[in-house]
Motif scaffolding. Structure first.
Motif, PDB file in Angstrom:
ATOM      1  N   ALA A 184       0.826  -1.208   0.000  1.00 55.70           N
ATOM      2  CA  ALA A 184       0.000   0.000   0.000  1.00 55.70           C
ATOM      3  C   ALA A 184       0.860   1.257   0.000  1.00 55.70           C
ATOM      4  CB  ALA A 184      -0.935  -0.015   1.215  1.00 55.70           C
ATOM      5  N   LEU A 185       1.926   1.244   0.784  1.00 58.65           N
ATOM      6  CA  LEU A 185       2.783   2.427   0.895  1.00 58.65           C
ATOM      7  C   LEU A 185       3.614   2.664  -0.359  1.00 58.65           C
ATOM      8  CD1 LEU A 185       3.900   4.727   2.703  1.00 58.65           C
ATOM      9  CD2 LEU A 185       5.636   3.094   3.497  1.00 58.65           C
ATOM     10  N   ASN A 186       4.046   1.597  -1.025  1.00 59.84           N
ATOM     11  CA  ASN A 186       5.092   1.741  -2.048  1.00 59.84           C
ATOM     12  C   ASN A 186       4.669   1.439  -3.479  1.00 59.84           C
ATOM     13  OD1 ASN A 186       7.591   2.199  -0.270  1.00 59.84           O
ATOM     14  ND2 ASN A 186       6.699   0.351   0.645  1.00 59.84           N
ATOM     15  N   HIS A 187       3.395   1.110  -3.720  1.00 58.73           N
ATOM     16  CA  HIS A 187       3.049   0.660  -5.073  1.00 58.73           C
ATOM     17  C   HIS A 187       3.018   1.789  -6.103  1.00 58.73           C
ATOM     18  CE1 HIS A 187      -0.941   1.971  -3.728  1.00 58.73           C
ATOM     19  NE2 HIS A 187      -1.369   1.904  -4.981  1.00 58.73           N
ATOM     20  N   HIS A 188       3.134   3.052  -5.670  1.00 57.54           N
ATOM     21  CA  HIS A 188       3.225   4.173  -6.627  1.00 57.54           C
ATOM     22  C   HIS A 188       4.632   4.747  -6.698  1.00 57.54           C
ATOM     23  CE1 HIS A 188      -0.840   4.538  -8.088  1.00 57.54           C
ATOM     24  NE2 HIS A 188      -1.324   4.485  -6.858  1.00 57.54           N
ATOM     25  N   GLU A 189       5.603   4.068  -6.070  1.00 59.25           N
ATOM     26  CA  GLU A 189       6.998   4.461  -6.278  1.00 59.25           C
ATOM     27  C   GLU A 189       7.415   4.032  -7.682  1.00 59.25           C
ATOM     28  OE1 GLU A 189       8.470   6.307  -4.283  1.00 59.25           O
ATOM     29  OE2 GLU A 189       7.762   5.937  -2.234  1.00 59.25           O
ATOM     30  N   ARG A 190       8.393   4.760  -8.243  1.00 60.90           N
ATOM     31  CA  ARG A 190       8.850   4.474  -9.602  1.00 60.90           C
ATOM     32  C   ARG A 190      10.319   4.084  -9.599  1.00 60.90           C
ATOM     33  NH1 ARG A 190       6.660   8.603 -14.067  1.00 60.90           N
ATOM     34  NH2 ARG A 190       8.871   8.401 -14.586  1.00 60.90           N
ATOM     35  N   TRP A 191      10.673   3.281 -10.572  1.00 71.64           N
ATOM     36  CA  TRP A 191      12.055   2.803 -10.683  1.00 71.64           C
ATOM     37  C   TRP A 191      13.041   3.958 -10.799  1.00 71.64           C
ATOM     38  CZ3 TRP A 191      14.373  -1.612  -9.714  1.00 71.64           C
ATOM     39  CH2 TRP A 191      15.638  -1.877 -10.250  1.00 71.64           C
ATOM     40  N   ASP A 192      12.614   5.048 -11.451  1.00 72.77           N
ATOM     41  CA  ASP A 192      13.512   6.192 -11.643  1.00 72.77           C
ATOM     42  C   ASP A 192      13.486   7.170 -10.478  1.00 72.77           C
ATOM     43  OD1 ASP A 192      11.077   7.451 -11.954  1.00 72.77           O
ATOM     44  OD2 ASP A 192      11.352   7.951 -14.072  1.00 72.77           O
ATOM     45  N   GLY A 193      12.749   6.872  -9.434  1.00 69.57           N
ATOM     46  CA  GLY A 193      12.730   7.726  -8.247  1.00 69.57           C
ATOM     47  C   GLY A 193      11.738   8.868  -8.300  1.00 69.57           C
ATOM     48  N   LYS A 194      10.885   8.917  -9.331  1.00 67.30           N
ATOM     49  CA  LYS A 194       9.957  10.031  -9.484  1.00 67.30           C
ATOM     50  C   LYS A 194       8.538   9.695  -9.007  1.00 67.30           C
ATOM     51  CE  LYS A 194      12.499  11.948 -13.425  1.00 67.30           C
ATOM     52  NZ  LYS A 194      12.436  12.361 -14.862  1.00 67.30           N
ATOM     53  N   GLY A 195       8.416   8.641  -8.244  1.00 66.14           N
ATOM     54  CA  GLY A 195       7.109   8.263  -7.737  1.00 66.14           C
ATOM     55  C   GLY A 195       6.837   8.880  -6.376  1.00 66.14           C
ATOM     56  N   TYR A 196       5.817   8.370  -5.705  1.00 65.57           N
ATOM     57  CA  TYR A 196       5.438   8.871  -4.385  1.00 65.57           C
ATOM     58  C   TYR A 196       5.038   7.690  -3.505  1.00 65.57           C
ATOM     59  CZ  TYR A 196       0.568   8.397  -6.105  1.00 65.57           C
ATOM     60  OH  TYR A 196      -0.618   7.919  -6.597  1.00 65.57           O
ATOM     61  N   PRO A 197       5.021   7.855  -2.192  1.00 66.62           N
ATOM     62  CA  PRO A 197       5.114   9.107  -1.420  1.00 66.62           C
ATOM     63  C   PRO A 197       6.538   9.496  -1.014  1.00 66.62           C
ATOM     64  CG  PRO A 197       4.524   7.336   0.057  1.00 66.62           C
ATOM     65  CD  PRO A 197       4.595   6.736  -1.319  1.00 66.62           C
ATOM     66  N   ARG A 198       7.531   8.588  -1.158  1.00 64.29           N
ATOM     67  CA  ARG A 198       8.861   8.893  -0.626  1.00 64.29           C
ATOM     68  C   ARG A 198       9.920   9.080  -1.690  1.00 64.29           C
ATOM     69  NH1 ARG A 198       9.902   4.113   3.493  1.00 64.29           N
ATOM     70  NH2 ARG A 198       8.949   2.912   1.783  1.00 64.29           N
ATOM     71  N   GLY A 199       9.573   8.913  -2.939  1.00 60.14           N
ATOM     72  CA  GLY A 199      10.542   9.082  -4.010  1.00 60.14           C
ATOM     73  C   GLY A 199      11.649   8.050  -4.002  1.00 60.14           C
ATOM     74  N   LEU A 200      11.307   6.830  -3.615  1.00 64.61           N
ATOM     75  CA  LEU A 200      12.305   5.755  -3.635  1.00 64.61           C
ATOM     76  C   LEU A 200      12.649   5.407  -5.079  1.00 64.61           C
ATOM     77  CD1 LEU A 200      10.869   3.343  -0.900  1.00 64.61           C
ATOM     78  CD2 LEU A 200      12.541   5.180  -0.623  1.00 64.61           C
ATOM     79  N   ALA A 201      13.849   4.864  -5.268  1.00 65.20           N
ATOM     80  CA  ALA A 201      14.280   4.501  -6.624  1.00 65.20           C
ATOM     81  C   ALA A 201      14.897   3.113  -6.613  1.00 65.20           C
ATOM     82  CB  ALA A 201      15.297   5.515  -7.151  1.00 65.20           C
ATOM     83  N   GLY A 202      14.821   2.451  -7.782  1.00 65.48           N
ATOM     84  CA  GLY A 202      15.496   1.175  -7.977  1.00 65.48           C
ATOM     85  C   GLY A 202      15.096   0.135  -6.947  1.00 65.48           C
ATOM     86  N   ARG A 203      16.116  -0.602  -6.467  1.00 64.84           N
ATOM     87  CA  ARG A 203      15.857  -1.707  -5.557  1.00 64.84           C
ATOM     88  C   ARG A 203      15.557  -1.279  -4.131  1.00 64.84           C
ATOM     89  NH1 ARG A 203      16.608  -6.055  -8.544  1.00 64.84           N
ATOM     90  NH2 ARG A 203      18.004  -5.895 -10.343  1.00 64.84           N
ATOM     91  N   LYS A 204      15.568   0.017  -3.874  1.00 64.12           N
ATOM     92  CA  LYS A 204      15.104   0.494  -2.574  1.00 64.12           C
ATOM     93  C   LYS A 204      13.587   0.324  -2.437  1.00 64.12           C
ATOM     94  CE  LYS A 204      18.831   3.818  -1.710  1.00 64.12           C
ATOM     95  NZ  LYS A 204      19.179   5.239  -1.430  1.00 64.12           N
ATOM     96  N   ILE A 205      12.925   0.201  -3.582  1.00 66.31           N
ATOM     97  CA  ILE A 205      11.488  -0.075  -3.572  1.00 66.31           C
ATOM     98  C   ILE A 205      11.302  -1.564  -3.294  1.00 66.31           C
ATOM     99  CG2 ILE A 205       9.333   0.067  -4.879  1.00 66.31           C
ATOM    100  CD1 ILE A 205      10.801   2.050  -6.770  1.00 66.31           C
ATOM    101  N   PRO A 206      10.515  -1.954  -2.311  1.00 67.05           N
ATOM    102  CA  PRO A 206      10.312  -3.381  -2.033  1.00 67.05           C
ATOM    103  C   PRO A 206       9.828  -4.127  -3.283  1.00 67.05           C
ATOM    104  CG  PRO A 206       9.408  -2.058  -0.258  1.00 67.05           C
ATOM    105  CD  PRO A 206       9.799  -1.091  -1.342  1.00 67.05           C
ATOM    106  N   LEU A 207      10.355  -5.331  -3.476  1.00 68.86           N
ATOM    107  CA  LEU A 207      10.054  -6.098  -4.684  1.00 68.86           C
ATOM    108  C   LEU A 207       8.555  -6.355  -4.838  1.00 68.86           C
ATOM    109  CD1 LEU A 207      10.865  -7.704  -7.155  1.00 68.86           C
ATOM    110  CD2 LEU A 207      11.347  -9.674  -5.671  1.00 68.86           C
ATOM    111  N   ALA A 208       7.863  -6.672  -3.756  1.00 67.74           N
ATOM    112  CA  ALA A 208       6.422  -6.940  -3.854  1.00 67.74           C
ATOM    113  C   ALA A 208       5.693  -5.722  -4.412  1.00 67.74           C
ATOM    114  CB  ALA A 208       5.866  -7.315  -2.487  1.00 67.74           C
TER     115      ALA A 208
END
Length: 368
Positions: free
Chosen positions: A265-289
């Motif tokens: 729920a928290l991370n499914h709108h994060e993007r691989w390039d770091g331009k997603g939300y809510p925290r702007g995570l990028a790459g493998r910092k985004i949980p795989l699930a």
């Protein structure tokens, strides 16, 4: 004939058989006589005696061989066998023990010794049978309790999953998503997880946690959630809060599906390039699930009509998603998705909107 414990006497000489019979019957024992080793083995199975008195030197097969055959048979292995022999060589006694004999009697047989040995071995047979019966009862009880536990765990699992499904559907009453959308994106996610080499257990957890991805939308006002046109910047900031709202709803479970649902729920709108939300995570910092659920959710959303858009065709959808590889989507996840397009399309055609009404979409659901 007495109704007492049955003693099988195996001897090739009739005189010896009759002597032992005469000593045992007055003491309340039943007696069965076998004239050689073959018959001794046969009668041991047929009559299941309490004790076998086995001569050693017999034509056909010796008492050693007959005893070995009796002891190796699961039906007769617990029957005590007494070797009745005139042999007193140590090697003969060793051979008898190796054959499985439980005791010895030396010819000529002493009445008192015979009765003492038989009495003791009859009790030993009774104890052995009681022990076997106890273990059998214990095994049956363990099997019964195990079956009850498995049934209880399955019932608990089913109840827990129904709770999760109902929770995931609360957002549907405010959002445009249908039960079929939740079904499809969940199964897409599980299929991608398996394609990426994750275990069946992990894939199943993703299957049941994925429906919780948009649970936070229950905290978004209807005027924003159902707005037919483009959201203005302020409205968009409010819409993005559904990720953190969903995580707060699900937080607190240290493990299991709800914990995974919180992560998704928290991370499914994060993007691989770091331009997603809510925290702007990028790459493998985004949980795989979350990376897996993201591509499954977007695919189904593009194919589905929304208040602000028409449904795209499959070809157009795949074209858009190909352009998102390496920007929105993890390239590995995107590649796994593309490799199983046949399976993805089968899932799409299996869970149709008109066939899903309320909670019935989830009944009897599985990963199959």
């Amino acid at each position: 004939m007495s109704d007492g414990p049955l003693i099988l006497v195996v001897d090739d000489e009739d005189r010896n058989r009759r002597l032992l019979e005469a000593l045992l019957i007055p003491e309340g024992y039943s007696v069965k006589l076998a004239k050689d080793g073959y018959e001794g083995v046969e009668f041991s199975v047929k009559y299941s005696p309490a004790v076998i008195l086995m001569d050693v030197m017999m034509p056909g097969i010796s008492g050693f061989v007959a005893t070995k055959q009796i002891k190796e048979n699961p039906q007769t292995g617990i029957i005590p066998v007494v070797m009745v022999t005139s042999l007193d060589d140590v090697s003969d006694r060793v051979q008898a023990l190796e054959s499985g004999a439980d005791d010895f009697l030396t010819k000529p047989v002493d009445r008192t010794e015979l009765l003492a040995r038989v009495r003791t071995l009859v009790k030993l047979k009774d104890y052995s049978e009681q022990l076997i019966h106890y273990h059998q009862e214990l095994e049956r009880e363990v099997e019964r309790k195990t079956a009850q536990l498995s049934k209880a765990l399955e019932k608990l699992r089913s109840s827990s999953l129904q709770t999760i499904f109902r929770l995931s559907r609360t957002a549907e009453f405010k959002d445009e998503d249908t039960g079929a959308h939740i079904q499809r994106m969940s199964h897409y996610s599980a299929a991608i997880a398996l394609e990426m080499g994750l275990s069946d257990t992990v894939a199943e957890h993703i299957l049941y946690a994925a429906p919780l991805h948009d649970i936070g939308k229950i905290g978004i006002p209807d005027r924003i959630l159902l707005k037919p046109g483009k959201l203005d910047p302020d409205e968009w900031e409010i819409m993005k809060r559904h990720t953190t709202i969903g995580a707060r709803i699900l937080e607190g479970d240290p493990s299991g599906i709800l914990r995974l649902g919180e992560v998704i729920a928290l991370n499914h709108h994060e993007r691989w390039d770091g331009k997603g939300y809510p925290r702007g995570l990028a790459g493998r910092k985004i949980p795989l699930a979350a990376r897996i659920v993201s591509i499954a959710d977007v695919f189904d959303a593009l194919l589905s009509p929304r208040p602000y858009k028409e449904a795209f065709s499959v070809d157009k959808t795949l074209e858009i998603m190909a352009g998102m590889r390496g920007t929105n989507f993890d390239p590995d996840v995107s590649d796994a998705f593309m490799r199983i397009l046949d399976k993805i399309m089968h899932i799409k055609d299996t869970f149709l909107d008109e066939e899903c009404h309320g909670l019935y979409c989830f009944e009897g659901d599985s990963m199959a």
